[in-house]
Write an enzyme that holds these catalytic residues in place. Structure first.
Site, PDB file in Angstrom:
ATOM      1  N   SER A  48       0.875  -1.285  -0.067  1.00 46.04           N
ATOM      2  CA  SER A  48       0.097   0.156  -0.028  1.00 46.04           C
ATOM      3  C   SER A  48       0.690   1.147   0.086  1.00 46.04           C
ATOM      4  O   SER A  48       1.893   1.294   0.432  1.00 46.04           O
ATOM      5  CB  SER A  48      -0.948   0.008   1.249  1.00 46.04           C
ATOM      6  N   TYR A  85      -2.179   5.416  -4.125  1.00 44.89           N
ATOM      7  CA  TYR A  85      -3.210   6.292  -4.005  1.00 44.89           C
ATOM      8  C   TYR A  85      -2.624   7.596  -4.778  1.00 44.89           C
ATOM      9  O   TYR A  85      -1.779   8.166  -4.243  1.00 44.89           O
ATOM     10  CB  TYR A  85      -3.399   6.929  -2.424  1.00 44.89           C
ATOM     11  N   THR A 132      -6.065   2.791  -6.835  1.00 47.70           N
ATOM     12  CA  THR A 132      -7.190   2.478  -6.187  1.00 47.70           C
ATOM     13  C   THR A 132      -7.996   3.791  -6.556  1.00 47.70           C
ATOM     14  O   THR A 132      -7.637   4.981  -6.148  1.00 47.70           O
ATOM     15  CB  THR A 132      -7.063   2.396  -4.627  1.00 47.70           C
ATOM     16  N   LYS A 146      -8.302  -0.585  -8.885  1.00 46.05           N
ATOM     17  CA  LYS A 146      -8.955  -1.275  -7.990  1.00 46.05           C
ATOM     18  C   LYS A 146     -10.022  -0.682  -7.480  1.00 46.05           C
ATOM     19  O   LYS A 146     -10.010   0.684  -7.137  1.00 46.05           O
ATOM     20  CB  LYS A 146      -7.711  -1.411  -6.775  1.00 46.05           C
ATOM     21  N   HIS A 157     -13.460  -2.018  -1.376  1.00 46.44           N
ATOM     22  CA  HIS A 157     -12.670  -1.684  -0.340  1.00 46.44           C
ATOM     23  C   HIS A 157     -13.138  -2.248   0.812  1.00 46.44           C
ATOM     24  O   HIS A 157     -13.007  -1.683   2.121  1.00 46.44           O
ATOM     25  CB  HIS A 157     -12.694  -0.053  -0.027  1.00 46.44           C
TER      26      HIS A 157
HETATM   27  C1  FMN Z   1      -6.994  -2.191   7.542  1.00 43.14           C
HETATM   28  C2  FMN Z   1      -7.347  -1.921   6.082  1.00 43.14           C
HETATM   29  C3  FMN Z   1      -6.386  -0.993   5.525  1.00 43.14           C
HETATM   30  C4  FMN Z   1      -6.643  -0.995   4.102  1.00 43.14           C
HETATM   31  N1  FMN Z   1      -5.828  -0.246   3.591  1.00 43.14           N
HETATM   32  C5  FMN Z   1      -6.140  -0.233   2.134  1.00 43.14           C
HETATM   33  C6  FMN Z   1      -4.828   0.720   1.452  1.00 43.14           C
HETATM   34  O1  FMN Z   1      -4.198   1.280   2.122  1.00 43.14           O
HETATM   35  N2  FMN Z   1      -5.345   0.668   0.004  1.00 43.14           N
HETATM   36  C7  FMN Z   1      -6.152   0.036  -0.604  1.00 43.14           C
HETATM   37  O2  FMN Z   1      -6.206   0.146  -1.804  1.00 43.14           O
HETATM   38  N3  FMN Z   1      -7.197  -0.681   0.181  1.00 43.14           N
HETATM   39  C8  FMN Z   1      -6.911  -0.723   1.395  1.00 43.14           C
HETATM   40  N4  FMN Z   1      -7.650  -1.529   2.004  1.00 43.14           N
HETATM   41  C9  FMN Z   1      -8.689  -2.570   1.370  1.00 43.14           C
HETATM   42  C10 FMN Z   1      -8.035  -3.774   0.947  1.00 43.14           C
HETATM   43  O3  FMN Z   1      -7.174  -3.722  -0.062  1.00 43.14           O
HETATM   44  C11 FMN Z   1      -9.245  -4.702   0.293  1.00 43.14           C
HETATM   45  O4  FMN Z   1      -9.984  -4.265  -0.503  1.00 43.14           O
HETATM   46  C12 FMN Z   1     -10.265  -5.197   1.585  1.00 43.14           C
HETATM   47  O5  FMN Z   1      -9.557  -5.378   2.795  1.00 43.14           O
HETATM   48  C13 FMN Z   1     -10.981  -6.157   1.189  1.00 43.14           C
HETATM   49  O6  FMN Z   1     -12.241  -6.757   2.045  1.00 43.14           O
HETATM   50  P1  FMN Z   1     -11.949  -7.776   3.162  1.00 43.14           P
HETATM   51  O7  FMN Z   1     -10.791  -7.700   3.759  1.00 43.14           O
HETATM   52  O8  FMN Z   1     -13.125  -7.667   3.942  1.00 43.14           O
HETATM   53  O9  FMN Z   1     -12.200  -9.121   2.215  1.00 43.14           O
HETATM   54  C14 FMN Z   1      -7.668  -1.934   3.453  1.00 43.14           C
HETATM   55  C15 FMN Z   1      -8.290  -2.608   4.353  1.00 43.14           C
HETATM   56  C16 FMN Z   1      -8.382  -2.897   5.585  1.00 43.14           C
HETATM   57  C17 FMN Z   1      -9.138  -3.723   6.328  1.00 43.14           C
END
Ligand code: FMN
Length: 374
Positions: free
Chosen positions: A114, A138, A164, A246, A270
């Site tokens: 990330s 981002y 994203t 994404k 997300h």
């Molecule tokens: C704590 C946390 C931080 C996240 N940070 C990012 C991020 O920095 N960039 C991003 O594109 N998605 C981020 N996501 C989304 C994840 O990439 C992913 O889309 C999401 O966790 C999928 O849902 P699930 O974990 O319930 O299966 C984050 C998700 C969580 C739970």
């Protein structure tokens, strides 16, 4: 199973692991990973959507040898999944992304780093060995900064850029707001900025990671609500790496992605952390697959919890999936060993699910083995 180093009995169910994570870390960080936006209806729908579809397995196929792998843009996904980009991982364990990167390397699982990592993309890469890595961007309001991160990712051996696009602004995460907890405002996702020559050149003096002014400047430029499809041309002109989007949920956006020369789409909301009330990823998948028609790879995340979910996503048109929250719970409970445990269990579950669906190869999984519940 007893972990030999940390002497932790890791559970083999995500629900129990989640429970253990809630007991292992403070309320603020636990709520940050566990919660969604608004009423959390999308968060729940992401998981329940998988229960709306049933696998109809085939029998008496020789499944004694199995291959769960998939090729995506020149990268082998040995079990058809990668680690989802998750920011600020040091709030779950001091080793943060370094621990999850080492665990990914141990199991040869591709890793998506990330922008908001607690460690720089170079440090994360150094812990991945030869494991494939992609960089999640981002796209900053500061275009030069965004392009500088892309260049650094290229130099550190990342082989694709994941932009994203569902984060014009941060979702309204009610439980985090109630806790008054924001890891970004605590500077936990700053490493890539504090290691960036363009960002550093914007600051007058040598930055300190806990200087509120510096953190404020980072928080100010992370997201870019004015981005449009035409901006994709800029990045395509500045990198030869494949570019994936994404956060695509609408089939017309999938069509636009093809039009703008995008190399892959990730169907994602997300993890229910952005627009509450929006469609679950699995529900959005079939119409996107119909538009994409195999022209570029489709990945899916949001709600992936077990092996049969991977089979269902594949059957409905995804080439591979991303694992999110489950590995974070492992990280919270036991750092690298905890993530290793989650990955080991998930890889095993995918293998068993493939065999019990009646196939010896993930490539064979198609819509013939899936039915919507009446
Ligand atoms: C704590 C946390 C931080 C996240 N940070 C990012 C991020 O920095 N960039 C991003 O594109 N998605 C981020 N996501 C989304 C994840 O990439 C992913 O889309 C999401 O966790 C999928 O849902 P699930 O974990 O319930 O299966 C984050 C998700 C969580 C739970």
């Amino acid at each position: 199973m007893t972990n030999s180093i940390l002497k932790i009995d890791y559970p083999h169910s995500i629900q129990l692991l989640e429970q253990m994570a809630s007991e292992s870390i403070e309320k603020g960080p636990f709520t940050y990973v566990n919660s969604g936006s608004g009423a959390e209806s999308t968060l729940r729908a992401n998981v329940s959507a998988f229960e709306d579809w049933h696998i109809v397995p085939r029998v008496l196929n020789d499944v004694s040898k199995r291959d769960a792998s998939t090729q995506i843009l020149g990268t082998t996904f040995p079990s058809s999944f990668a680690i989802a980009p998750v920011g600020v991982q040091s709030i779950f364990h001091p080793d943060g992304e370094l621990a999850s990167a080492r665990a990914a390397a141990h199991h040869d699982v591709p890793f998506i780093a990330s922008t908001l990592s607690s460690y720089s993309l170079e440090e994360v890469a150094a812990n991945l060995g030869n494991t494939p890595r992609w960089f999640q961007l981002y796209w900053s309001k500061d275009v030069e900064l965004a392009l500088s991160m892309v260049k650094r990712a290229e130099e550190a051996g990342y082989s694709a850029i994941v932009i994203t696009v569902d984060t014009a602004l941060l979702g309204n995460r009610e439980r985090d707001l109630t806790n008054g907890y924001s890891p970004l405002k605590l500077g936990k996702g700053s490493a890539n900025y504090l290691h960036d020559p363009v960002f550093l050149s914007r600051l007058g003096s040598n930055p300190s990671s806990d200087d509120p002014d510096v953190i404020g400047k980072i928080v100010d430029v992370i997201f870019n609500p004015s981005l449009t499809w035409d901006d994709l041309r800029t990045i395509k002109n500045h990198t030869n790496l494949p570019v994936l989007l994404k956060g695509v949920l609408h089939e017309e956006d999938a069509r636009k992605a093809l039009h703008y020369g995008v190399d892959g789409v990730i169907v994602s909301n997300h993890g229910g952390r952005q627009l509450d009330g929006c469609i679950s990823s699995l529900e959005a998948l079939p119409s996107i697959a119909e538009v994409i028609q195999g022209k570029v790879p489709i990945l899916l995340d949001s709600g992936i919890r077990r092996g049969s979910d991977v089979i269902k996503a594949k059957a409905l048109g995804a080439n591979a999936v991303l694992l999110g929250r489950p590995f974070v719970y492992g990280l919270a409970v036991g750092g690298e060993q905890g993530v290793r445990h989650v990955l080991k269990d998930f890889i095993h579950d995918i293998d068993v699910s493939l065999a019990l669906t009646g196939f010896s190869s993930m490539i064979q999984v198609d819509q013939s083995i899936i039915r919507k519940k009446n």
